[in-house]
Design an enzyme around this catalytic site. Structure first.
Site, PDB file in Angstrom:
ATOM      1  N   ASP A 161       0.859  -1.181   0.000  1.00 42.45           N
ATOM      2  CA  ASP A 161       0.000   0.000   0.000  1.00 42.45           C
ATOM      3  C   ASP A 161       0.893   1.228   0.000  1.00 42.45           C
ATOM      4  O   ASP A 161       2.123   1.102   0.007  1.00 42.45           O
ATOM      5  CB  ASP A 161      -0.973  -0.004   1.201  1.00 42.45           C
ATOM      6  CG  ASP A 161      -2.300   0.662   0.846  1.00 42.45           C
ATOM      7  OD1 ASP A 161      -2.280   1.815   0.371  1.00 42.45           O
ATOM      8  OD2 ASP A 161      -3.355   0.028   1.035  1.00 42.45           O
TER       9      ASP A 161
ATOM     10  N   GLU B 160      -9.937   2.401  -5.238  1.00 45.86           N
ATOM     11  CA  GLU B 160      -9.696   3.827  -5.006  1.00 45.86           C
ATOM     12  C   GLU B 160      -8.606   4.425  -5.902  1.00 45.86           C
ATOM     13  O   GLU B 160      -7.706   5.104  -5.421  1.00 45.86           O
ATOM     14  CB  GLU B 160      -9.315   4.052  -3.533  1.00 45.86           C
ATOM     15  CG  GLU B 160     -10.421   3.681  -2.584  1.00 45.86           C
ATOM     16  CD  GLU B 160     -10.081   3.954  -1.123  1.00 45.86           C
ATOM     17  OE1 GLU B 160     -10.948   4.484  -0.423  1.00 45.86           O
ATOM     18  OE2 GLU B 160      -8.962   3.650  -0.677  1.00 45.86           O
TER      19      GLU B 160
ATOM     20  N   HIS C  92      -2.789   3.231  -4.874  1.00 46.51           N
ATOM     21  CA  HIS C  92      -2.291   2.853  -3.538  1.00 46.51           C
ATOM     22  C   HIS C  92      -0.859   2.313  -3.597  1.00 46.51           C
ATOM     23  O   HIS C  92      -0.513   1.388  -2.867  1.00 46.51           O
ATOM     24  CB  HIS C  92      -3.194   1.788  -2.901  1.00 46.51           C
ATOM     25  CG  HIS C  92      -4.417   2.349  -2.240  1.00 46.51           C
ATOM     26  ND1 HIS C  92      -4.397   2.885  -0.967  1.00 46.51           N
ATOM     27  CD2 HIS C  92      -5.694   2.463  -2.670  1.00 46.51           C
ATOM     28  CE1 HIS C  92      -5.615   3.292  -0.638  1.00 46.51           C
ATOM     29  NE2 HIS C  92      -6.422   3.061  -1.665  1.00 46.51           N
TER      30      HIS C  92
HETATM   31  C1  TNX Z   1     -10.696   1.844   2.202  1.00 45.69           C
HETATM   32  S1  TNX Z   1     -11.229  -1.084   1.663  1.00 45.69           S
HETATM   33  C2  TNX Z   1      -9.601   1.200   1.662  1.00 45.69           C
HETATM   34  C3  TNX Z   1      -8.368   1.074   2.464  1.00 45.69           C
HETATM   35  C4  TNX Z   1      -8.478   1.797   3.767  1.00 45.69           C
HETATM   36  C5  TNX Z   1      -9.841   1.525   4.377  1.00 45.69           C
HETATM   37  C6  TNX Z   1     -10.043   2.095   5.746  1.00 45.69           C
HETATM   38  C7  TNX Z   1     -10.356  -0.689   0.489  1.00 45.69           C
HETATM   39  C8  TNX Z   1     -10.356  -1.604  -0.625  1.00 45.69           C
HETATM   40  N1  TNX Z   1      -9.667   0.473   0.510  1.00 45.69           N
HETATM   41  O1  TNX Z   1      -7.269   1.512   1.707  1.00 45.69           O
HETATM   42  O2  TNX Z   1      -7.470   1.370   4.594  1.00 45.69           O
HETATM   43  O3  TNX Z   1     -10.833   2.047   3.514  1.00 45.69           O
HETATM   44  O4  TNX Z   1     -11.211   1.597   6.366  1.00 45.69           O
END
Ligand code: TNX
Length: 763
Positions: A190, A331, A265
């Site tokens: 990440d 994301e 990420h």
């Molecule tokens: C969303 S869940 C994210 C993570 C974060 C998390 C915090 C996901 C696929 N992506 O990168 O750590 O929320 O709750």
């Protein structure tokens, strides 16, 4: 007399049985009989030594018995008592099921595979003491037939946001195995840390695994690293350590799915090899949640990025035997791709519609590579955007919608919706709980989760392979805290994914949980008693404010105080909603069998003012995600806190326009609205707030418009916009908070921000 003696013996045997058989997850069928099998020095284990797999299971069992008793079990010897392990074709229990029969002279566990034998052993171990003891080891006589409801039973751990040692990773795997969870999703990559050794790209771990230590600061408000500061926080797993962990997991029937996140990420990879990003600029590893000016996507237009990823994945695939490789996909902030010439060229040359299409191109290209190595991809539900890769399995995290869509398109799905299976969310409080990222997933909420959505018909439901809880570690800095967030919620999830739906029973689960709490305590594991925390909910009725107190614990009473003192056994017993008509501090505790339960009383401050309990109507709709305690949250006397979303009303993109009906004309001389700014969560203070009053609800007169005096780049602040004026007699008050846009350097630059408000205070 003899008869009475016999009755007493039977009764005491039954007591042993009742005390010990608290198996979680609840088996498909369990019958407890009288008597017990005693494991002692003349107990032998019998099995077919030619079966190597079975031998591993026996080793696992023998080591566990040695741990708790110091005894070394005889192997295949002539003995008084036998524990027999058998792999034999057994119908109706599938690959992971087992049968277990315990009589005073033998224990027999039969299964189709080693996995089933292991699960029989796990059930057996749950009837024995948790730690080293001199107690007689007695297993109650019983017969069990057991097999799982879902074939995918997962637990995730984010080791990027915080690094956890290989020893702890093993402890975590052991814990999940003991509750028959069979998959460990290892989030190895990440933005804030690359954690897997890749021999071909050593900088990934010599640079990307280390950051400036800001652990003393809250994630969202950490300053970025400066050149010259020592990068001392982090770590990574060597390939040797990873092999050892994979072996350890396999012994417990746990498959490890590595997650090699892409295309977003990945700021850690870019800090190591800047040529991987669109801008190709140097950057330091991120210290926390401050992304401004940082790249976190791979460039999707650059073929050498794909060469890099294929090389990385080749090493990953050589290490991990799992059928699945998780490639992330969540994301992706598409802004950088929009302004990158290479990405735009790719969109044109590959005839893609837009950046969503580019994301889909990226995932499909990687899928093709992974499929060519005989493996399959899993991705977060964003991989649906722009078209799903042909063989992909979808992990649905933004609710269940992505999972439903994928199942309808005949793709496999793993359910892992934020609510209720994000274990980084609070489980109680938030008072008395360690600071968490937000949200509220109580034990009961997890227990009540049903992984098959109503929207799916029976054929589509087959695509739901199971469910998983995720443990993101932005707010979890220690191994103890991991244990605390997972225990006991993982036990509830284990029952969701293993036990037949019709066998689930909340009351009975709570009964069984007691033995597990005891075992956690004996093993020095940290666990939450938050399940006992009273929930405090304000509600207004006809202009008056009440609070409802409730507990998830059956047959428990709630005792409370309103003078700030801790509740005791002589405090008020809660019976009906309590009316609040003065500013006060309410504290409440759960009492079970004459004992105060939990760690800390639940508490809530109420601030009394003239609009308390009054009806509020909104011109623009409130976000369905941030409803606080319901429609009248802005007049419930409850102020928000910086940490939790729970008390805030959220509006996305629209102005907040609220009209309060005071019920009759009232003399007032000031109005205020409390707002929150959380830069990283796209929550900004409004540009301005206009206060107006009216006596007919139609024609409003402006009192004042207050402009936002706070710097828009402030990370986190709570601010009351207010106005004082000479006493006025008014019936209606209108408050208009003007929505802001995210500022220029922000990830969401130029996009609509959120408004979060907690209370309109009228005096
Ligand atoms: C969303 S869940 C994210 C993570 C974060 C998390 C915090 C996901 C696929 N992506 O990168 O750590 O929320 O709750």
């Amino acid at each position: 007399m003899k008869k009475l003696f016999l009755v007493l013996v039977l009764a005491s045997n039954l007591l042993i049985a009742q005390r010990n058989v608290s198996i979680i997850p609840q088996p498909v069928s369990l019958q407890i009989n009288q008597g017990a099998f005693v494991i002692d020095n003349s107990t032998a284990v019998k099995f077919n030594t030619a079966d190597k797999e079975l031998k591993l299971a026996v080793n696992f069992f023998s080591a566990a018995i040695r741990n708790i008793s110091g005894k070394t079990l005889l192997l295949n010897d002539v003995a008084k008592n036998n524990i027999v392990f058998k792999i034999a074709k057994t119908n109706g229990i599938g690959d992971e099921g087992y049968t277990m029969n315990v009589s005073p002279s033998s224990i027999t566990i039969v299964a189709n595979t080693k996995a089933g034998v292991i699960y029989g052993i796990q059930s057996l171990l749950q009837t024995l003491p948790a730690i080293r003891t001199n107690e007689v080891l007695q297993v109650p006589c019983m017969s069990i037939t057991d097999f799982p409801r879902f074939k995918y039973r997962g637990m995730h751990l984010d080791v990027s946001r915080h690094f956890f040692s290989p020893e702890f990773v093993k402890e975590y795997i052991n814990l999940l195995a003991s509750y028959k969870m069979n998959t460990f999703h290892w989030h190895l990559v990440d933005d804030q840390g690359w954690r897997i050794e890749i021999k071909k790209y050593p900088l990934l771990t010599s640079v990307g695994a280390w950051r400036v230590d800001q652990t003393d600061k809250v994630w969202a408000s950490r300053p970025q690293a400066k050149t010259g500061e020592a990068a001392t926080y982090g770590g990574y797993y060597t390939q040797e350590q990873i092999k050892d962990i994979i072996k350890y997991a396999a012994e417990r029937n746990v498959t490890i799915i590595p997650e090699i996140e892409m295309p977003g990420h990945v700021a850690s990879a870019i800090a190591s090899y800047p040529a991987l990003s669109c801008t190709q600029q140097q950057q330091l590893p991120l210290t926390g949640g401050n992304y401004s000016g940082m790249s976190s996507n791979y460039c999707a237009g650059n073929d050498s990025v794909f060469t890099f990823l294929e090389n990385v994945l080749t090493e990953v695939i050589a290490l991990f035997p799992s059928k699945y490789i998780h490639i992330g996909g969540d994301e992706v902030e598409k802004g950088p791709w929009k302004v990158c010439p290479k990405c735009q060229t790719r969109i044109k040359s590959s005839h893609l519609e837009n950046e969503d299409g580019l994301q889909s191109y990226f995932i499909k290209r990687i899928e093709k590579f992974i499929n060519s190595k005989n493996r399959k991809i899993i991705g977060w539900d964003e991989i649906l955007e722009g078209g799903l890769a042909p063989e992909a399995t979808v992990m649905s995290w933004r609710g269940e919608a992505g999972g439903i869509e994928a199942a309808k398109a005949h793709h496999d799905v793993i359910m892992t919706p934020g609510s209720p299976v994000y274990f980084d969310h609070y489980q109680a409080g938030p008072e008395g709980e360690p600071l968490a990222i937000g949200g509220m997933n109580t034990l009961k909420k997890v227990y009540d989760y049903e992984p098959i959505p109503k929207e799916l018909n029976a054929a589509e439901a087959k695509y739901v392979l199971g469910a998983q809880a995720n443990l993101w570690a932005e707010y979890i800095t220690t191994a103890e805290q991991v244990e605390y967030m997972v225990l006991p919620r993982m036990l509830a999830l284990a029952e969701v994914v293993w036990s037949p739906k019709e066998n689930k029973n909340w009351e009975n689960f709570n009964e069984r949980l007691k033995n597990h709490f005891k075992a956690f305590g004996q093993r020095g594991l940290h666990y939450s008693l938050g399940n006992f925390t009273v929930s405090i909910k304000p509600s207004s009725q006809n202009g008056r404010l009440f609070v409802d107190l409730s507990t998830e614990i059956l047959n428990a009473a709630i005792y409370y105080t309103t003078d700030g003192t801790e509740p005791t056994l002589s405090s008020n017993i809660y019976a009906i909603p309590i009316e609040i008509n003065a500013s006060l501090l309410l504290k409440a505790s759960t009492i079970l069998n004459g004992q105060i339960m939990g760690v800390k009383a639940a508490r809530q401050n109420f601030v009394m003012h003239k609009a308390i309990g009054k009806n509020v109507t909104y011109t623009n709709p409130l976000s369905r995600y941030y409803q606080a305690d319901g429609p009248n949250s802005l007049t419930d006397g409850v102020r928000g806190t910086a940490a939790v979303g729970k008390y805030w009303h959220g509006f996305n993109g629209d102005d907040l326009i609220a009209i309060i009906d005071m019920g009759e004309e009232k003399n007032i001389q000031n109005i205020a609205i409390g707002c929150l700014q959380n830069y990283n969560d796209w929550i900004f203070l409004p540009q301005s707030v206009k206060f107006e009053t009216s006596n007919d609800g139609n024609v409003f007169t402006e009192i004042k418009t207050v402009n936002n005096p706070i710097d828009i780049n402030t990370k986190s602040v709570m601010f009351d916009f207010k106005t004082d004026f000479p006493i006025l007699s008014v019936r209606y008050i209108r408050v208009t908070a003007k929505n802001n846009l995210c500022p220029p350097d922000h990830n969401g630059a130029g996009k609509p921000a959120w408004i979060f408000a907690d209370e309109i205070v009228v005096e």
